[in-house]
Structures are given as structure tokens and as C-alpha cells.
Design a protein around this motif. Structure first.
Motif, mmCIF file in Angstrom:
data_model
loop_
_atom_site.group_PDB
_atom_site.id
_atom_site.type_symbol
_atom_site.label_atom_id
_atom_site.label_comp_id
_atom_site.label_asym_id
_atom_site.label_seq_id
_atom_site.Cartn_x
_atom_site.Cartn_y
_atom_site.Cartn_z
ATOM 1 N N ALA A 1 0.755 -1.351 -0.128
ATOM 2 C CA ALA A 1 -0.032 0.050 -0.137
ATOM 3 C C ALA A 1 0.766 1.208 0.054
ATOM 4 O O ALA A 1 0.656 2.206 -0.821
ATOM 5 N N GLU A 2 1.927 1.110 1.026
ATOM 6 C CA GLU A 2 2.810 2.485 0.826
ATOM 7 C C GLU A 2 3.700 2.699 -0.563
ATOM 8 O O GLU A 2 3.731 3.698 -1.050
ATOM 9 N N LEU A 3 4.103 1.592 -1.141
ATOM 10 C CA LEU A 3 4.948 1.669 -2.311
ATOM 11 C C LEU A 3 4.310 1.857 -3.480
ATOM 12 O O LEU A 3 4.946 2.207 -4.660
ATOM 13 N N ARG A 4 3.197 1.542 -3.749
ATOM 14 C CA ARG A 4 2.315 1.564 -4.660
ATOM 15 C C ARG A 4 2.240 2.831 -5.673
ATOM 16 O O ARG A 4 2.526 2.895 -6.969
ATOM 17 N N PRO A 5 2.175 3.988 -5.060
ATOM 18 C CA PRO A 5 2.299 5.175 -5.741
ATOM 19 C C PRO A 5 3.904 5.445 -6.395
ATOM 20 O O PRO A 5 3.972 6.171 -7.178
ATOM 21 N N PHE A 6 4.574 4.687 -5.758
ATOM 22 C CA PHE A 6 6.050 4.818 -6.486
ATOM 23 C C PHE A 6 6.370 3.814 -7.863
ATOM 24 O O PHE A 6 7.546 3.644 -8.130
ATOM 25 N N GLY A 7 5.264 3.196 -8.029
ATOM 26 C CA GLY A 7 5.565 2.203 -8.997
ATOM 27 C C GLY A 7 5.972 0.926 -8.716
ATOM 28 O O GLY A 7 6.766 0.248 -9.562
ATOM 29 N N ILE A 8 6.090 0.617 -7.282
ATOM 30 C CA ILE A 8 6.816 -0.423 -6.694
ATOM 31 C C ILE A 8 5.554 -1.545 -6.391
ATOM 32 O O ILE A 8 4.576 -1.075 -5.506
ATOM 33 N N SER B 1 7.804 -10.328 -13.380
ATOM 34 C CA SER B 1 7.581 -10.090 -14.830
ATOM 35 C C SER B 1 6.581 -8.935 -14.948
ATOM 36 O O SER B 1 5.792 -8.528 -14.235
ATOM 37 N N ASP B 2 6.565 -8.123 -16.169
ATOM 38 C CA ASP B 2 5.757 -6.906 -16.433
ATOM 39 C C ASP B 2 4.184 -7.844 -16.663
ATOM 40 O O ASP B 2 3.318 -7.056 -16.881
ATOM 41 N N GLU B 3 4.199 -9.022 -16.819
ATOM 42 C CA GLU B 3 2.855 -9.661 -16.830
ATOM 43 C C GLU B 3 2.070 -9.291 -15.588
ATOM 44 O O GLU B 3 0.850 -9.248 -15.744
ATOM 45 N N ALA B 4 2.642 -9.079 -14.734
ATOM 46 C CA ALA B 4 2.043 -8.913 -13.373
ATOM 47 C C ALA B 4 2.102 -7.341 -12.992
ATOM 48 O O ALA B 4 2.002 -6.988 -12.045
ATOM 49 N N ALA B 5 1.996 -6.601 -14.073
ATOM 50 C CA ALA B 5 2.207 -5.187 -13.906
ATOM 51 C C ALA B 5 1.134 -4.663 -12.751
ATOM 52 O O ALA B 5 1.587 -3.460 -12.311
ATOM 53 N N PHE B 6 0.101 -5.085 -12.918
ATOM 54 C CA PHE B 6 -1.070 -4.632 -11.812
ATOM 55 C C PHE B 6 -1.442 -5.621 -10.848
ATOM 56 O O PHE B 6 -2.428 -5.463 -10.072
ATOM 57 N N VAL B 7 -0.448 -6.397 -10.375
ATOM 58 C CA VAL B 7 -0.523 -7.525 -9.286
ATOM 59 C C VAL B 7 0.173 -6.902 -8.269
ATOM 60 O O VAL B 7 1.562 -7.095 -8.146
ATOM 61 N N THR B 8 -0.501 -6.341 -7.132
ATOM 62 C CA THR B 8 0.388 -6.100 -6.019
ATOM 63 C C THR B 8 -0.579 -6.312 -4.604
ATOM 64 O O THR B 8 -1.880 -6.371 -4.883
ATOM 65 N N GLY B 9 0.127 -6.593 -3.583
ATOM 66 C CA GLY B 9 -0.565 -6.656 -2.449
ATOM 67 C C GLY B 9 -1.478 -8.232 -2.307
ATOM 68 O O GLY B 9 -2.373 -8.422 -1.709
ATOM 69 N N VAL B 10 -0.997 -9.029 -2.990
ATOM 70 C CA VAL B 10 -1.450 -10.385 -3.245
ATOM 71 C C VAL B 10 -0.712 -11.423 -2.771
ATOM 72 O O VAL B 10 0.544 -11.235 -2.388
ATOM 73 N N VAL B 11 -1.280 -12.595 -2.425
ATOM 74 C CA VAL B 11 -0.510 -13.858 -1.748
ATOM 75 C C VAL B 11 -0.894 -14.934 -2.808
ATOM 76 O O VAL B 11 -2.021 -15.169 -3.188
ATOM 77 N N LEU B 12 0.214 -15.230 -3.648
ATOM 78 C CA LEU B 12 0.133 -16.384 -4.417
ATOM 79 C C LEU B 12 0.458 -17.811 -4.052
ATOM 80 O O LEU B 12 1.725 -17.977 -3.776
#
Length: 288
Positions: free
Chosen positions: A171-178, A235-246
Motif C-alpha cells: 500500500a505504501e509503495l504503490r504510488p512509487f511504481g513498486i 515480470s511485467d505480465e504482473a504489472a497490476f498485481v500487488t498486495g497479493v498472496v500467490l
């Protein structure tokens, strides 16, 4: 360097000398990344780097020590110019035994490596990635972090902590593109598992045989299977994947029990049940 999904990226893998870590180092390298192998196992880590050759560097690293982690990240930037992927994978089983006999020295060491080590990896990856405006942080949890009764107490606690920490950092790093995500491997054929199930960390064949008896799918889980999930998250395939548990665990955490619908007594039935009554049952396809 082979072109691939991680071409041009620089990755650090802690616990990279064996097991899931080594499998991920190989997968990252095969996908075109330059990789820093970080581990306390100096001989195994150096051998892996030498085997893979150009674009792979070994650095002896104690993830519980901040200076060591800082130097690791600095080495990645100095040698390869940037840091795109931080895979916080290093861990130990650590303290074992009943809760009323837990030795606090053992518990403190388990927390230091398995949770403090992840926190330090995130901290020093973020200090490089934030100015860069991009990056991926992936951390290894465990089924023990989301289920009771499948791991030692302190190990279970810190693996649950890894998930909470990663989600907060995401949540913190999302605005930084991380992006920050977690992978949950099932029981993998590795030295750590061999020590637990075969009594000998080098007995991988014994570990595979033991895991084969309790496998969820067609074969026991291998490090390369987990690495495939980590490559996707990196990878860039997961460009919009963040904050998840796989989970990469053959359904252990999400579908752990045997399905009653797989029982032979249901094989030829279709319909529904209401208040103990069978309603609208249909014959098997062969009988229709």
C-alpha cells in the motif's frame, strides 16, 4: 544473456544457494535477468554463480544483519546499475517443540532471520527502488502462515507476519511504481524438507519419496514450480498485481481436504439434496 520475460532486469535472491532460492536464481537467469545470489552458504552460492556464469554474482549475506543486507543491495547496484526485483526468500525452520518448552534464544533467531530479514530486504530495496520509480518485492511465506497445525509455532507466526508486512508495504509503495507480493510454496523437494521428512538434508530422493506419499497432485512440488510463480510476479505480465498472496501449493491452503464429490459413491449421481431428501437425481450419462 538470453532474452526473456526478465530481460534487462536485475534481481537479488536471498537464500539463493539452495532449494526454492536456487531454483528461482536459475529461472531468473534463464529469463534474461542479471542476478545476485545471497546466502550464508558461501560454497554452494559461489558454485551456483560460477555454474551460471556471466550476469550472476554471489554475495555472502546474513539477512538478520542490516549492514550485510545494505551491502548486498549496494553490490547489486554497483555491479549491475540498478535493482528491479528483491526476492526475500531466506528462512530457517528455527525454534521447534511444544509452546511451553520454547527456548527464547531459538525463537529470537527464527524471528531475526525469517521476519527481520524480510523487513531489511524490503527497507533496502525500497531505498533504491523509490528514486528509480519502479521495482518488485516478493517475499516467501508458507502454508504455516495461514493454517494452524502445519508448522512450528514461531515459524508459523513469522510467516503470517510476512504476509501482513508485505500487504502494508504494498500500500505504501504503490504510488512509487513498486509492487509487493507474497508467494506461498507447498512442501517442496529441497534440503530443508529433506531434513524434516528424511532426517538428512542431502537425501533429496528420500524427501521426494516421502512427499510422493502425501502429494496433492500428480507429483511432488519442485523448486522450479515455485520459481515459475515468482517469475510471473517479477515480470511485467504482473504489472497490476500487488498486495497479493500467490499459493503455489497444489491447493493445500485453498483446497486442502479431499472432495466428497470425488468419492466413488457420487460418481454416477447428479441432482440436489434438501433437508435430508434427494431431489431430482439424474442417471449417469451412460444411462441417459
Amino acid at each position: 544473456m538470453t532474452a526473456g520475460r526478465l530481460a534487462g532486469k536485475v534481481a537479488v535472491v536471498t537464500g539463493g544457494a539452495s532449494g526454492i532460492g536456487a531454483g528461482t536464481v536459475r529461472a531468473f537467469h534463464a529469463e534474461g535477468a542479471r542476478v545476485v545470489v545471497a546466502d550464508v552458504q558461501a560454497e554452494a552460492g559461489a558454485a551456483l554463480a560460477a555454474e551460471l556464469g556471466e550476469g550472476v554474482l554471489f554475495r555472502r549475506t546474513d539477512v538478520s544483519d542490516e549492514d550485510s543486507v545494505r551491502e548486498l543491495v549496494d553490490a547489486a547496484v554497483e555491479h549491475f546499475g540498478r535493482l528491479d526485483v528483491m526476492f526475500n526468500n531466506a528462512a530457517i525452520i528455527g525454534a521447534v517443540g511444544p509452546i511451553d518448552r520454547t527456548r527464547m534464544d531459538d525463537a529470537d533467531l527464527t524471528i531475526a532471520i525469517n521476519l527481520r530479514g524480510v523487513l531489511l530486504g524490503m527497507k533496502h530495496a525500497a531505498r533504491v527502488m523509490k528514486p528509480q520509480g519502479s521495482g518488485v518485492i516478493i517475499s516467501t511465506s508458507s502454508p504455516a502462515g495461514v493454517m494452524g497445525g502445519v508448522g512450528a509455532h514461531v515459524y508459523s507466526a513469522v510467516k503470517a507476519g510476512v504476509i501482513g508486512l508485505s500487504n502494508s508495504v504494498a500500500a505504501e509503495l504503490r504510488p512509487f511504481g513498486i509492487r509487493a507480493n507474497v508467494v506461498i510454496p507447498g512442501a517442496v523437494v529441497s534440503q530443508m524438507t529433506a531434513d524434516l521428512v528424511a532426517g538428512d538434508a542431502d537425501d533429496l530422493e528420500g524427501a521426494e519419496a516421502a512427499l510422493d506419499r502425501s502429494r496433492y497432485m500428480s507429483r511432488p512440488l519442485q523448486p522450479a514450480d515455485v520459481a515459475a510463480g515468482v517469475v510471473y510476479l517479477a515480470s511485467d505480465e504482473a504489472a497490476f498485481v500487488t498486495g497479493v498472496v500467490l499459493p503455489v501449493d497444489a491447493g493445500m491452503t485453498g483446497a486442502g481436504g479431499p472432495s466428497p464429490m470425488a468419492h466413488e459413491k457420487y460418481a454416477d449421481q447428479a441432482g440436489r439434496r434438501e433437508a435430508g431428501r434427494r431431489v431430482g437425481e439424474h442417471p449417469s450419462p451412460e444411462e441417459e
